[in-house]
Every structure is written in structure tokens, then in C-alpha cells.
Scaffold this motif. Structure first.
Motif, PDB file in Angstrom:
ATOM      1  N   LEU A 169      46.230  -7.410   6.111  1.00  0.00           N
ATOM      2  CA  LEU A 169      46.813  -8.559   5.427  1.00  0.00           C
ATOM      3  C   LEU A 169      46.781  -9.782   6.340  1.00  0.00           C
ATOM      4  CD1 LEU A 169      49.938  -6.855   3.783  1.00  0.00           C
ATOM      5  CD2 LEU A 169      47.717  -7.315   2.736  1.00  0.00           C
ATOM      6  N   TYR A 182      49.622   2.877   3.669  1.00  0.00           N
ATOM      7  CA  TYR A 182      49.177   2.628   2.290  1.00  0.00           C
ATOM      8  C   TYR A 182      47.714   3.029   2.184  1.00  0.00           C
ATOM      9  CZ  TYR A 182      53.374  -0.228   2.053  1.00  0.00           C
ATOM     10  OH  TYR A 182      54.672  -0.655   2.103  1.00  0.00           O
ATOM     11  N   LYS A 221      56.723  -2.330  -4.277  1.00  0.00           N
ATOM     12  CA  LYS A 221      55.764  -2.712  -3.240  1.00  0.00           C
ATOM     13  C   LYS A 221      54.347  -2.309  -3.640  1.00  0.00           C
ATOM     14  CE  LYS A 221      54.408  -4.199   0.804  1.00  0.00           C
ATOM     15  NZ  LYS A 221      54.425  -5.622   1.145  1.00  0.00           N
ATOM     16  N   GLN A 265      53.168  -4.698  -6.207  1.00  0.00           N
ATOM     17  CA  GLN A 265      52.887  -6.002  -5.585  1.00  0.00           C
ATOM     18  C   GLN A 265      51.517  -5.990  -4.888  1.00  0.00           C
ATOM     19  OE1 GLN A 265      55.532  -7.080  -2.332  1.00  0.00           O
ATOM     20  NE2 GLN A 265      54.150  -8.727  -1.735  1.00  0.00           N
ATOM     21  N   LEU A 266      51.220  -4.898  -4.161  1.00  0.00           N
ATOM     22  CA  LEU A 266      49.921  -4.777  -3.497  1.00  0.00           C
ATOM     23  C   LEU A 266      48.776  -4.776  -4.516  1.00  0.00           C
ATOM     24  CD1 LEU A 266      50.599  -2.133  -0.687  1.00  0.00           C
ATOM     25  CD2 LEU A 266      49.978  -4.524  -0.346  1.00  0.00           C
ATOM     26  N   VAL A 290      46.878  -8.088  -3.751  1.00  0.00           N
ATOM     27  CA  VAL A 290      45.848  -7.761  -2.754  1.00  0.00           C
ATOM     28  C   VAL A 290      44.641  -7.041  -3.368  1.00  0.00           C
ATOM     29  CG1 VAL A 290      45.382  -6.497  -0.591  1.00  0.00           C
ATOM     30  CG2 VAL A 290      47.597  -7.626  -0.926  1.00  0.00           C
TER      31      VAL A 290
END
Length: 370
Positions: free
Chosen positions: A117, A267, A303, A306-307, A311
Motif C-alpha cells: 500500500l 492478507y 477491512k 474496504q481492501l 485496492v
């Protein structure tokens, strides 16, 4: 249990080897015992309807550690230990492929990628800086460079310019793998009983008394392959670690292929056809996730979503199709525990989240202790 004469005779009489746990480790141990002792009676007991821990619940990564994970491991393990761990994982993957065949496990050598990130600049710089050194220590094992920088061609959002590519990583189909292993075990006359929980056992010196609730039977040897559920066996040297996972509905024109890592392996995501599977996030709340309870939590699921949104699929609509969790076995050391606990009791546990890679080897080593 209200068992007939036939049931007692065929399943619970003259048992040579009892294996607790029908996952990757347990079934490889059973198959190895069958090779070593062709005429023996081998019984596998599984407390779930399917293998209960992570063997049928993992993401299907044929991997041995991302660059940031290997660098992180060097902080708590010696260089020699880290190389040995990577070697064992790599050997385990070859053993799995050799035993079942690439077609049976749907082996897809797309390679693996690690992304960083924008806000992880220090980790990114550290990994890029140490990349040549890690390649150097792994070169004797792979006879080639394992990691290389590559420009992001997948259109990820909010990440550093370069990904780290590893050509030795692949995808497998976890369900196909376990079905193939179960078929192999049954074809070798290995008895498998599901929904059987071992409530206690007692090593009497010449045999082991095994209790399944209010019913008990005798076995010559007992081997525990219970990984994430092994803390009582190992005096807390193994801690359970829940991994939460989700998968999307099919996504039109999905252009992501491979296995992907983020944040020291905490992750991970991959494509399954035109869906994205994403898991991880236990580092957000380690205490809650050190559990043998299956389920999801809001903090982790938010989370993961959100990723996905920011992303992985920044310019695409997606919907979540399904969520689940699995239980891994971890500890202060990433070295697996393969040991003899008493005269006739053995265990092969603490796979450190690398069950697909290392499970076949640990099962084989466990059987070879006998």
C-alpha cells in the motif's frame, strides 16, 4: 454408541494405527503408514462432517512465503531456520503434486505477487532493498532468482509502483485436493469415520485406550494431526488462529490472475475463475482471532471489504457471495512440531498457516516417527 457385532469387528477391533484428524496431515500420515505397514489396520477419526480445521477451508495457495513474510521471519528465526522452513514448504508442495497429480488438484502455475500500500512505504523500501539478499540465500534451493520487481498491470488502487513477482507460486483447488486425498485413502483400505470426537486417551504401554464419549476402543498407536486444535496436547505451544475469508460473485471481464499477498502475509487474495477470494485480517484483533470458534467479526469483514473496494477492485462493481472461516495452528516459532508424546502417542501440528505447502511432508514425517 449402540454398535453391532459387525461394526465393532470391522472398525474397532485389532486397530494398529488411529489417526485423529482427516486433513492434509492426517491423510498423508495414513497413506505413509499404509506404505510402511501394508497389512495394518488404519483408522482415521474426524470430529467434523468434513476436515474441521483449515484443510478444506484454506485459500488454495501453493506458496512458501512472500518476500515481506520471509524478511519478517528473519527477525525471530535464524537465517538457517528460515531457509530450512522454505525448503520444507517447497518439498511438501512437490510431494503433494507427486502423490495426487496436477490435474487432480487443478494446479495453475500463474505465479504469485506481493503488493504494498502507498502508506506502507517503509515496508516497501525494506523489501525492495533486501530482495537481492533473499534471492541470494534462496538460490541454492531454487537455482534461480525467486523474487523480482514488476510494474502493476492489474490496475490495483493506492499501491506502490512495483509489485514483487514470484514465478514459483501457483493456485490449487482446495476442494478437489481433499477429495483426491480422501479417494486415495479409501482406495488403500484406510477406514475414515467422521463426526467422532476423541474425548480422552490413555497410553497403557502395550496399547492406547481411546474414548469417543462413553465408548472406548484400543489401538496400538495413536497419531494426532489436529493442528489448530492441538494446544492441550502441546502445553500451549500451538495456538489456534482463525482466518476469515470471503468470495465475490462472478465479475465481468476480471483481469486478475494469480495468488496475491499483502502486509507480511496477513492478507491474501486470488482469482477463482472470474471471482475474487480474499482472506486475512487477524492482525487487526489477534486476541479475538486466537480462537477455535468458527465465525466472522465486523472489524475484519469491514477491512476485507474496504481492501476489495479501494485496492483490489477500485473501478469495478462487485458483490460478496459467501463468507467463511478456518482454524490454523500457530506458535512463537514457525517450525512445525512433529514429536512423540509417550510410548505410543505422536503428534504432527503447528503448520503456521502453511498447511497446503507443508502438510503432506509433516504427515509423512509423523508416520515415519512410528
Amino acid at each position: 454408541m449402540d454398535l453391532s457385532y459387525w461394526e465393532l469387528k470391522n472398525w474397532f477391533t485389532d486397530v494398529d494405527y488411529t489417526i485423529v484428524g482427516s486433513g492434509i496431515v492426517g491423510l498423508h500420515a495414513a497413506l505413509r503408514l499404509r506404505e510402511r505397514f501394508p497389512k495394518s489396520k488404519i483408522l482415521v477419526l474426524e470430529k467434523g462432517m468434513l476436515p474441521q480445521g483449515a484443510s478444506t477451508k484454506n485459500a488454495g495457495f501453493a506458496c512458501f512465503g512472500s518476500l515481506s513474510e520471509i524478511i519478517d521471519d528473519l527477525k525471530s528465526h535464524s537465517e538457517e531456520e528460515v531457509i530450512h522452513l522454505v525448503q520444507k514448504r517447497w518439498q511438501g508442495l512437490q510431494l503433494l503434486r507427486k502423490r495426487l497429480g496436477d490435474d487432480a488438484i487443478d494446479f495453475k502455475p500463474y505465479g504469485g505477487y506481493e503488493l504494498f500500500l502507498k502508506e506502507d512505504e517503509s515496508s516497501y523500501n525494506q523489501c525492495v532493498g533486501k530482495l537481492p539478499f533473499i534471492n541470494e540465500i534462496l538460490r541454492p534451493l531454487f537455482r534461480a532468482d525467486v523474487f523480482a520487481k514488476e510494474v502493476d498491470r492489474f490496475g490495483f488502487g493506492g499501491i506502490q509502483e512495483y509489485l514483487v513477482f514470484n514465478p514459483f507460486e501457483a493456485q490449487i483447488d482446495t476442494g478437489n485436493m481433499m477429495q483426491a486425498l480422501l479417494k486415495e485413502a479409501v482406495s488403500k483400505n484406510i477406514l475414515i469415520l467422521n463426526q467422532q470426537t476423541v474425548t480422552s486417551y490413555f497410553d497403557k504401554g502395550n496399547k492406547v485406550e481411546v474414548a469417543l464419549g462413553d465408548f472406548s476402543f484400543s489401538t496400538q498407536k495413536i497419531l494426532f494431526a489436529t493442528n489448530g486444535f492441538a494446544n492441550t496436547l502441546t502445553n500451549d505451544a500451538v495456538k489456534p488462529a482463525r482466518a476469515q475469508v470471503l468470495i465475490t460473485e462472478p465479475i465481468r471481464n476480471l483481469d486478475i490472475k494469480g495468488t496475491f499477498h499483502l502486509d507480511r502475509g496477513y492478507y491474501y487474495f486470488r482469482n477463482i475463475g472470474d471471482r475474487i477470494l480474499l482472506g486475512g485480517g487477524r492482525n487487526l484483533d489477534i486476541e479475538t482471532e486466537n480462537t477455535t470458534e468458527f465465525g466472522q467479526t465486523e472489524i475484519v469483514q469491514k477491512k476485507l471489504e474496504q481492501l476489495l473496494k479501494e485496492v483490489i477492485l477500485p473501478n469495478q462493481d462487485f458483490q460478496i457471495a459467501h463468507r467463511w472461516s478456518g482454524i490454523m495452528g500457530i506458535g512463537n516459532s514457525k517450525n512445525p512440531i512433529v514429536s512423540r508424546l509417550s510410548d505410543n502417542v505422536y503428534c504432527g501440528v503447528r503448520l503456521g498457516g502453511m498447511g497446503v505447502a507443508i502438510g503432506s511432508l509433516i504427515g509423512t514425517e509423523l508416520a515415519d516417527l512410528v
